[in-house]
Design a protein around this motif. Structure first.
Motif, short mmCIF file in Angstrom:
data_model
loop_
_atom_site.label_atom_id
_atom_site.label_comp_id
_atom_site.label_asym_id
_atom_site.label_seq_id
_atom_site.Cartn_x
_atom_site.Cartn_y
_atom_site.Cartn_z
N PHE A 116 45.40 -64.94 43.94
CA PHE A 116 46.49 -64.28 43.13
C PHE A 116 46.32 -62.71 43.59
N MET A 117 45.07 -62.28 44.01
CA MET A 117 45.09 -60.85 44.27
C MET A 117 45.95 -60.62 45.32
N ASN A 118 46.38 -61.30 46.22
CA ASN A 118 47.18 -61.19 47.39
C ASN A 118 48.45 -61.48 47.40
N GLN A 119 48.79 -62.46 46.73
CA GLN A 119 50.19 -63.25 47.06
C GLN A 119 51.28 -62.08 46.51
N PRO A 169 54.80 -65.38 36.18
CA PRO A 169 55.48 -65.79 37.50
C PRO A 169 56.48 -66.85 37.20
N GLU A 170 57.33 -66.65 38.26
CA GLU A 170 58.86 -67.53 38.24
C GLU A 170 58.39 -68.99 37.95
N GLU A 171 57.35 -69.41 38.77
CA GLU A 171 57.19 -70.93 38.57
C GLU A 171 56.78 -71.57 37.25
N LEU A 172 56.17 -70.46 36.52
CA LEU A 172 55.53 -70.83 35.20
C LEU A 172 56.94 -70.64 34.12
N ILE A 209 43.73 -67.65 39.05
CA ILE A 209 42.81 -66.64 39.43
C ILE A 209 41.94 -67.35 40.55
N PHE A 210 41.49 -68.37 40.26
CA PHE A 210 40.66 -69.39 41.12
C PHE A 210 41.24 -70.16 42.31
N LYS A 228 54.13 -58.17 40.36
CA LYS A 228 54.39 -57.71 38.93
C LYS A 228 53.26 -58.05 37.95
N LEU A 229 52.73 -59.15 37.75
CA LEU A 229 51.68 -59.41 36.93
C LEU A 229 50.30 -58.74 37.23
#
Ligand code: ADP
Ligand code: MG
Length: 509
Positions: A484-487, A3-6, A479-480, A492-493
């Motif tokens: 994560f599952m919907n954004q 992810p970009e932010e990371l 994950i928590f 891609k990840l």
């Protein structure tokens, strides 16, 4: 797909750039940069998978919440014969927090020998019992089951918590009665070997499963346990200190609690390293201790001379003592080829002081508790790994008397010498385990029977452990906390993880 932010936070180069730089680096700096990206990526993917499993594990229990009364629990803790150490308090909070929440507990409790894990277990079982749930405690051997049953009986029965012991020697009518009580919910705590997860053992309302020395149980047995009844909370206890980087990889899907402090006032075990030439003096030292009423262990690495090495094995050592001590002191001989019942019988005889010195291969390694034993002699000690030496040493130093550990070894390699010195320098299991990991590398750490340590292509768990920690935190957050599952921005990840077969499968490989 990071992810970009990371990517931005850690100033990581893109994947295509990294691949290019890895193959044709302009200079060292580029190579380093490229490597940094690949290491982070590898760890992040791995930890995403682990955290995903962790989430599944935590949330699938359909909400067993062990809703104990805090005041009642406090009364129990205050009535213990000693105050808890700070580390014990911390892990009790972590465990009871899990139990109270409707999440499924899947926790590893690490604590050196003698750090007081059994007491912690008793607190958890007390809380379960007082909220109407049963607990099971699983240990690898019958003799350990008996020992635990005795101490837990003393701890729990005065508070109205009923404790039962199920081993292969509990048969016929007694067994039927015990199982009937269990099924009727009249028994709060059941202790035993893997017998307690057999099919004819039916609990009334199992809420908590605790295993001691879980590294003896494989990943699959861990699953069978978790799936017994209605997904009870599960706590795995181990006295094998595992370096944190290994703990969060090999047990990445679990939460980890650590007791890193021994109760106050313990006498340090004095450890000496001597050469084989000193054998007679070692035996003389042993005789002195036995004359004071104490007992000793002698551990030898091999049962028979299978290799053409100058190895004195347990049988030889036993025979030497037998001749030397004729009619004076009694040695015993224990090795892996005895039947379980014979081993138990020997341990019992040692426990009852009918045997002064137990000569043994490493079968005594796990958990036996004979506080009167004050001497541990390890023959050819350089043939053992540090973790194992530490485990063996932990068999003494359990009573109020000064204890000793004598390592007999003429190591031929530098690593062997190093190991002997480390043993004489520290008795802190976590310090030892970190040094062991440095000496051996992650692959060998758990010995031949690998327990689920993944292979990384670029990353190195020991060298890059800081990145591993960071990746774990990032993955847990994704994950928590991050939906994560919907954004859309994680698509891609998500796709990549899906290709790797992470979603939909609940299997840990
Ligand atoms: P472990 O299972 O971690 O090896 P145990 O729970 O068997 O350790 O504890 C070892 C010994 O220390 C036991 O005799 C126990 O009663 C004692 N003990 C445990 N916690 C404390 C404490 N906080 N203070 C003093 N003694 C303790
Ligand atoms: Mg224990």
């Amino acid at each position: 797909m990071i992810p970009e932010e990371l990517l931005e936070r850690y100033k990581l180069v893109s994947r295509s750039d990294a691949v290019c730089m890895l193959h044709f680096p302009k200079d060292d700096a580029e190579l380093k940069q490229a490597r940094r990206r690949m290491v982070y990526e590898e760890f992040l993917l791995f930890q995403m998978k682990m955290q995903f499993f962790r989430k599944i594990e935590r949330e699938r229990s359909n909400g067993i919440s062990i809703d104990y009364d805090v005041e009642e629990l406090r009364t129990y803790i205050d009535a213990l014969p000693f105050p808890l150490t700070n580390a014990q308090k911390r892990v009790v909070n972590e465990i009871s927090g899990d139990m109270k929440s409707h999440f499924h507990m899947n926790r590893l409790l690490q604590g050196d020998v003698g750090s007081g894990k059994t007491v912690v277990a008793s607190i958890a079982m007390f809380a379960a019992a007082k909220s109407g749930f049963q607990s099971a405690l699983m240990v690898p051997t019958e003799i350990l089951a008996e020992q635990h049953a005795n101490s837990l009986f003393d701890l729990l029965e005065p508070f109205g918590v009923t404790v039962g012991l199920l081993t292969s020697s509990v048969k016929g009518k007694k067994r039927r009665e015990l199982l009937a009580m269990l099924e009727a919910g009249e028994l709060d705590v059941l202790i035993g070997t893997h017998a307690v997860i057999q099919e004819d053992v039916i609990f009334n309302r199992l809420g908590l499963v605790i295993t001691d020395e879980q590294h003896r149980f494989g990943v699959n047995q861990r699953r069978v346990l978790r799936e017994k009844g209605e997904y009870p909370d599960v706590l795995f206890m181990t006295a094998t200190p595992i370096p944190r980087t290994l703990a969060i990889t090999a047990f990445g899907e679990m939460d980890v609690s650590i007791i890193d402090e021994l109760p106050a006032g313990r006498k340090e075990i004095e450890t000496f390293w001597v050469k084989h030439e000193m054998l007679d003096r070692v035996i003389a030292f042993m005789e002195k201790e036995i004359a004071k009423g104490r007992q000793a262990y002698v551990i030898c690495p091999l049962i028979e001379e299978s290799e053409k090495l100058d190895v004195q094995n347990a049988v030889d050592f036993y025979n030497i003592l037998l001749t030397k001590w004729k009619g004076k002191y009694t040695p015993g001989l224990m090795h892996g080829r005895l039947l379980p019942a014979e081993k138990d019988e020997l341990m019992r005889a040692f426990n009852d002081k009918q045997i002064d010195c137990l000569v043994s291969t490493t079968v005594v390694e796990v958990g036996v508790n004979v506080p009167n034993a004050t001497m541990m002699v390890i023959y050819d000690a350089d043939r053992f790994g540090l973790a194992q030496l530490h485990q063996l040493r932990g068999r003494v130093g359990r009573g109020s008397e000064q204890s000793y550990c004598i390592l007999i070894a003429n190591p031929k390699t530098e690593v062997g010498k190093e190991r002997m010195s480390i043993m004489t320098e520290t008795s802190d299991g976590f310090v030892l385990s970190e040094r062991d990991l440095e000496l051996r590398g992650p692959g060998d750490f758990f010995g031949k029977k690998q327990s689920g340590i993944p292979e990384f292509k670029v990353a190195d768990m020991v060298h890059d452990y800081r990145v591993l920690e960071v990746a774990r935190q990032d993955a847990a957050k994704l994950i928590f906390e991050e939906d994560f599952m919907n954004q859309p921005r994680y698509e891609k990840l998500r796709n990549l993880l899906d290709d790797l077969g992470v979603f939909g499968s609940e299997k840990l490989d």
